[in-house]
Design a protein around this motif. Structure first.
Motif, PDB file in Angstrom:
ATOM      1  N   ASP A  75       0.855  -1.176   0.000  1.00 40.43           N
ATOM      2  CA  ASP A  75       0.000   0.000   0.000  1.00 40.43           C
ATOM      3  C   ASP A  75       0.903   1.242   0.000  1.00 40.43           C
ATOM      4  O   ASP A  75       1.763   1.392   0.873  1.00 40.43           O
ATOM      5  N   PRO A  76       0.717   2.142  -0.970  1.00 44.30           N
ATOM      6  CA  PRO A  76       1.577   3.337  -1.020  1.00 44.30           C
ATOM      7  C   PRO A  76       1.563   4.150   0.271  1.00 44.30           C
ATOM      8  O   PRO A  76       2.601   4.704   0.665  1.00 44.30           O
ATOM      9  N   ASN A  77       0.415   4.222   0.931  1.00 43.96           N
ATOM     10  CA  ASN A  77       0.345   4.988   2.180  1.00 43.96           C
ATOM     11  C   ASN A  77       1.176   4.332   3.277  1.00 43.96           C
ATOM     12  O   ASN A  77       1.764   5.020   4.118  1.00 43.96           O
ATOM     13  N   GLY A  81       6.265   6.729  -1.844  1.00 40.10           N
ATOM     14  CA  GLY A  81       4.877   6.671  -2.267  1.00 40.10           C
ATOM     15  C   GLY A  81       4.707   6.518  -3.757  1.00 40.10           C
ATOM     16  O   GLY A  81       3.948   5.666  -4.227  1.00 40.10           O
ATOM     17  N   SER A 137       5.540   2.985  -5.172  1.00 38.85           N
ATOM     18  CA  SER A 137       4.512   1.993  -4.873  1.00 38.85           C
ATOM     19  C   SER A 137       3.235   2.246  -5.658  1.00 38.85           C
ATOM     20  O   SER A 137       2.541   1.307  -6.066  1.00 38.85           O
ATOM     21  N   LYS A 138       2.903   3.503  -5.922  1.00 32.19           N
ATOM     22  CA  LYS A 138       1.717   3.805  -6.729  1.00 32.19           C
ATOM     23  C   LYS A 138       1.893   3.297  -8.157  1.00 32.19           C
ATOM     24  O   LYS A 138       0.978   2.675  -8.725  1.00 32.19           O
ATOM     25  N   LEU A 145      -4.706  -4.585  -3.204  1.00 29.52           N
ATOM     26  CA  LEU A 145      -4.073  -3.288  -2.931  1.00 29.52           C
ATOM     27  C   LEU A 145      -4.541  -2.231  -3.924  1.00 29.52           C
ATOM     28  O   LEU A 145      -4.779  -1.076  -3.560  1.00 29.52           O
ATOM     29  N   ASP A 195      -8.047  -1.264  -2.886  1.00 31.89           N
ATOM     30  CA  ASP A 195      -8.025  -0.485  -1.641  1.00 31.89           C
ATOM     31  C   ASP A 195      -7.613   0.961  -1.907  1.00 31.89           C
ATOM     32  O   ASP A 195      -8.183   1.903  -1.348  1.00 31.89           O
ATOM     33  N   THR A 196      -6.605   1.125  -2.756  1.00 30.12           N
ATOM     34  CA  THR A 196      -6.115   2.471  -3.081  1.00 30.12           C
ATOM     35  C   THR A 196      -7.200   3.273  -3.781  1.00 30.12           C
ATOM     36  O   THR A 196      -7.446   4.446  -3.458  1.00 30.12           O
ATOM     37  N   SER A 241     -10.428   6.936  -2.607  1.00 27.97           N
ATOM     38  CA  SER A 241     -10.890   8.158  -3.270  1.00 27.97           C
ATOM     39  C   SER A 241     -12.162   7.917  -4.080  1.00 27.97           C
ATOM     40  O   SER A 241     -12.515   8.710  -4.953  1.00 27.97           O
TER      41      SER A 241
END
Length: 299
Positions: free
Chosen positions: A102-104, A170, A173-174, A248, A251-252, A256
């Protein structure tokens, strides 16, 4: 900067990590390795590396530590578990995180390590075991200029393409999870196409030949449907990897409220394959969810 005499640690000697450690060694680095499977680390010694008993022991020898484990939970264990690396890493050392996460979470890990005086590179990888072994894989990285300066040429030793995507964690990973979106959807679509061909009585080898020389081809169709034709579901990348990675992705996007209809469908297909008992098989085994087809058998 010459790599001669520089110590680099690699934790995790699976399909990718083993190849990356070998590439570093061939480039002249002194490579220290650790893996939960002692035999994996011991085997690397035969090729000229140094086996350590834990991530902490690796960290005692190296100011560059590359983690090549499956997910965030395993990365947490590498750093903060029993005999973890974090407390043994010298201030100013750099931790290179190569997992799909997960980027976060990656953003949060950068802060946690920076607070301990440790530099961090968000550096997911792609390309598969063969490209990792030959030093031709891709690294999607993000981090501070100080982290890049510390890691020197080690990234280039492991990869043919090293992308620098931002000055903080971040972005790497994005980009990796977007790559996994495409990879997962393409595998699912390839399996669906091959399954339809089998259902309609088309010769599988002939279908493969035509599609791989036509506009409908994709790298994933060409690579993964070859596994189906060979009836070889040895897990180079397993079904459960895409259960995780497409999860993932979703979820990302959910954070949003961004719709991903194709990703959602592909994720359900991999979930179905995993639940049916194929989770540890090659991801091409997603084709086994389709009813009423006879898959090619072992030659």
């Amino acid at each position: 900067m010459s790599s001669q005499g520089i110590a680099v640690g690699v934790v995790g000697l699976g399909a990718m990590g083993k190849g990356m450690a070998g590439s570093l060694r061939r480039s002249g680095y002194n490579v220290y390795v650790a893996d939960v499977r002692k035999e994996a680390a011991d085997t690397f010694v035969e090729d000229g590396g140094v086996a350590c008993s834990s991530p902490a022991e690796v960290a005692e020898h190296c100011e560059i530590l590359v983690s090549v484990v499956v997910n965030a939970a395993q990365t947490e264990e590498v750093l903060f578990g029993k005999n973890g690396a974090a407390n043994a890493m010298k201030k100013g050392s750099v931790f290179v995180m190569c997992s799909t996460v997960d980027p976060n979470w990656s953003v949060g890990l950068e802060k946690r390590l920076n607070d301990m005086g440790i530099l961090y590179l968000d550096s997911p990888i792609s390309g598969g075991a063969a490209k990792a072994a030959s030093g031709e894989m891709t690294i999607m990285s993000a981090g501070t200029p100080q982290a890049y300066a510390k890691v020197g040429g080690a990234l280039d030793a492991m990869a043919a393409k090293v992308y620098r995507l931002g000055d903080s964690a971040g972005a790497g990973s994005k980009v990796k999870i977007i790559n996994q979106l495409l990879a997962g959807v393409h595998i699912a679509a390839a399996a669906e196409a091959m399954a339809l061909g089998l259902r309609e009585g088309v010769d599988a080898a002939s279908l493969y030949e035509v599609i791989t020389n036509s506009a409908g081809n994709s790298w994933m169709f060409e690579n993964r449907m070859a596994h189906v034709l060979a009836a070889d579901y040895t897990p180079l990348s397993a079904v459960d990897i895409f259960v995780k990675d497409l999860g993932l992705v979703l979820d990302t996007a959910r954070a949003s409220k961004f719709p991903l209809p194709l990703s959602s469908t592909a994720h359900q297909m991999f979930m179905q394959a995993s639940t049916a008992g194929f989770g540890r098989e090659d991801d091409s085994a997603v084709i086994k969810i389709f009813p009423g087809i006879e898959l090619p058998g072992k030659k």
